[in-house]
Design a protein around this motif. Sequence first.
Motif, mmCIF file in Angstrom:
data_model
loop_
_atom_site.group_PDB
_atom_site.id
_atom_site.type_symbol
_atom_site.label_atom_id
_atom_site.label_comp_id
_atom_site.label_asym_id
_atom_site.label_seq_id
_atom_site.Cartn_x
_atom_site.Cartn_y
_atom_site.Cartn_z
ATOM 1 N N LEU A 14 -3.335 27.150 -0.647
ATOM 2 C CA LEU A 14 -3.951 28.391 -1.121
ATOM 3 C C LEU A 14 -3.431 29.588 -0.329
ATOM 4 C CD1 LEU A 14 -7.712 27.461 -1.683
ATOM 5 C CD2 LEU A 14 -5.900 27.658 -3.387
ATOM 6 N N LYS A 15 -3.324 29.430 0.980
ATOM 7 C CA LYS A 15 -2.824 30.530 1.822
ATOM 8 C C LYS A 15 -1.368 30.851 1.511
ATOM 9 C CE LYS A 15 -6.018 29.930 5.674
ATOM 10 N NZ LYS A 15 -6.165 29.531 7.089
ATOM 11 N N GLU A 16 -0.564 29.821 1.261
ATOM 12 C CA GLU A 16 0.841 30.041 0.892
ATOM 13 C C GLU A 16 0.946 30.786 -0.442
ATOM 14 O OE1 GLU A 16 2.664 26.174 0.942
ATOM 15 O OE2 GLU A 16 2.584 26.054 3.134
ATOM 16 N N GLU A 17 0.118 30.395 -1.399
ATOM 17 C CA GLU A 17 0.129 31.070 -2.693
ATOM 18 C C GLU A 17 -0.287 32.528 -2.537
ATOM 19 O OE1 GLU A 17 -1.802 30.956 -7.199
ATOM 20 O OE2 GLU A 17 -2.408 29.417 -5.753
ATOM 21 N N LEU A 18 -1.349 32.777 -1.783
ATOM 22 C CA LEU A 18 -1.815 34.137 -1.548
ATOM 23 C C LEU A 18 -0.709 34.967 -0.901
ATOM 24 C CD1 LEU A 18 -4.746 35.878 -1.242
ATOM 25 C CD2 LEU A 18 -4.013 35.611 1.110
ATOM 26 N N ASN A 19 -0.076 34.429 0.111
ATOM 27 C CA ASN A 19 0.989 35.132 0.814
ATOM 28 C C ASN A 19 2.156 35.446 -0.129
ATOM 29 O OD1 ASN A 19 2.204 36.216 3.228
ATOM 30 N ND2 ASN A 19 3.519 34.408 3.221
ATOM 31 N N HIS A 20 2.550 34.470 -0.946
ATOM 32 C CA HIS A 20 3.656 34.676 -1.879
ATOM 33 C C HIS A 20 3.306 35.757 -2.909
ATOM 34 C CE1 HIS A 20 7.141 33.814 -4.336
ATOM 35 N NE2 HIS A 20 6.342 33.755 -5.388
ATOM 36 N N LEU A 21 2.112 35.681 -3.473
ATOM 37 C CA LEU A 21 1.710 36.688 -4.463
ATOM 38 C C LEU A 21 1.673 38.084 -3.843
ATOM 39 C CD1 LEU A 21 -1.158 34.871 -6.392
ATOM 40 C CD2 LEU A 21 1.072 35.536 -7.305
ATOM 41 N N TRP A 22 1.115 38.185 -2.642
ATOM 42 C CA TRP A 22 0.919 39.485 -1.996
ATOM 43 C C TRP A 22 2.234 40.077 -1.495
ATOM 44 C CZ3 TRP A 22 -2.288 43.230 -2.188
ATOM 45 C CH2 TRP A 22 -2.311 44.204 -1.197
ATOM 46 N N ARG A 23 3.083 39.242 -0.917
ATOM 47 C CA ARG A 23 4.303 39.755 -0.270
ATOM 48 C C ARG A 23 5.543 39.744 -1.168
ATOM 49 N NH1 ARG A 23 3.151 40.712 4.909
ATOM 50 N NH2 ARG A 23 1.525 39.504 5.917
ATOM 51 N N VAL A 24 5.546 38.915 -2.217
ATOM 52 C CA VAL A 24 6.742 38.806 -3.062
ATOM 53 C C VAL A 24 6.463 39.284 -4.487
ATOM 54 C CG1 VAL A 24 8.483 37.221 -3.994
ATOM 55 C CG2 VAL A 24 7.621 36.891 -1.664
ATOM 56 N N GLU A 25 5.582 38.587 -5.190
ATOM 57 C CA GLU A 25 5.396 38.878 -6.612
ATOM 58 C C GLU A 25 4.770 40.239 -6.891
ATOM 59 O OE1 GLU A 25 4.258 36.078 -9.559
ATOM 60 O OE2 GLU A 25 4.765 34.387 -8.267
ATOM 61 N N ARG A 26 3.733 40.603 -6.126
ATOM 62 C CA ARG A 26 3.080 41.881 -6.402
ATOM 63 C C ARG A 26 4.010 43.065 -6.153
ATOM 64 N NH1 ARG A 26 -0.139 46.077 -5.597
ATOM 65 N NH2 ARG A 26 -2.003 46.206 -6.901
#
Length: 163
Positions: A14-26
Amino acid sequence: MRSQLITPEGMERLKEELNHLWRVERPETTRKVSWAASLGDRSENADYHYNKKRLREIDKRLLYLRKCIDGFKVIDYHPHMDGKVSFGAWVEIENLEKGLKKRLRIVGYEELIGNKDYISMDSPMAQALVDKKVGDEVIVETKIARFVWRINSIEYVKNPSAQ
């Protein structure tokens, strides 16, 4: 109501997904929205509308993940769990009547997606297995039928970072 429990591995995902969404995808999607908006008329701009929609989806998922991370209780392995079925256990069960064997892991509902051998702590099977030992037989009642399973083995992930 669903259990608010999660394994250490599940929390890490969950933390990895949050980090990826926040730092890369968004940021990438925000750049696309800005670029599309700079083209002028937005009423017929498919890039703008698609990326605005994607940005809303990302923000919704980010909010959900933050709530999960703050609200879930991580259940780590502890030696007192050995010998009986608890949250996070890998359990091999056998239905002698039908000749079926299954190996399942008891986890929180958020960990089920994409893991066909995981079952929810809230499922009838998990509820029947909890606190049982190797050799015990459990009866699982569902809307469809009644099944008897024997527990063949119980294992725990003792070092989550090693998996």
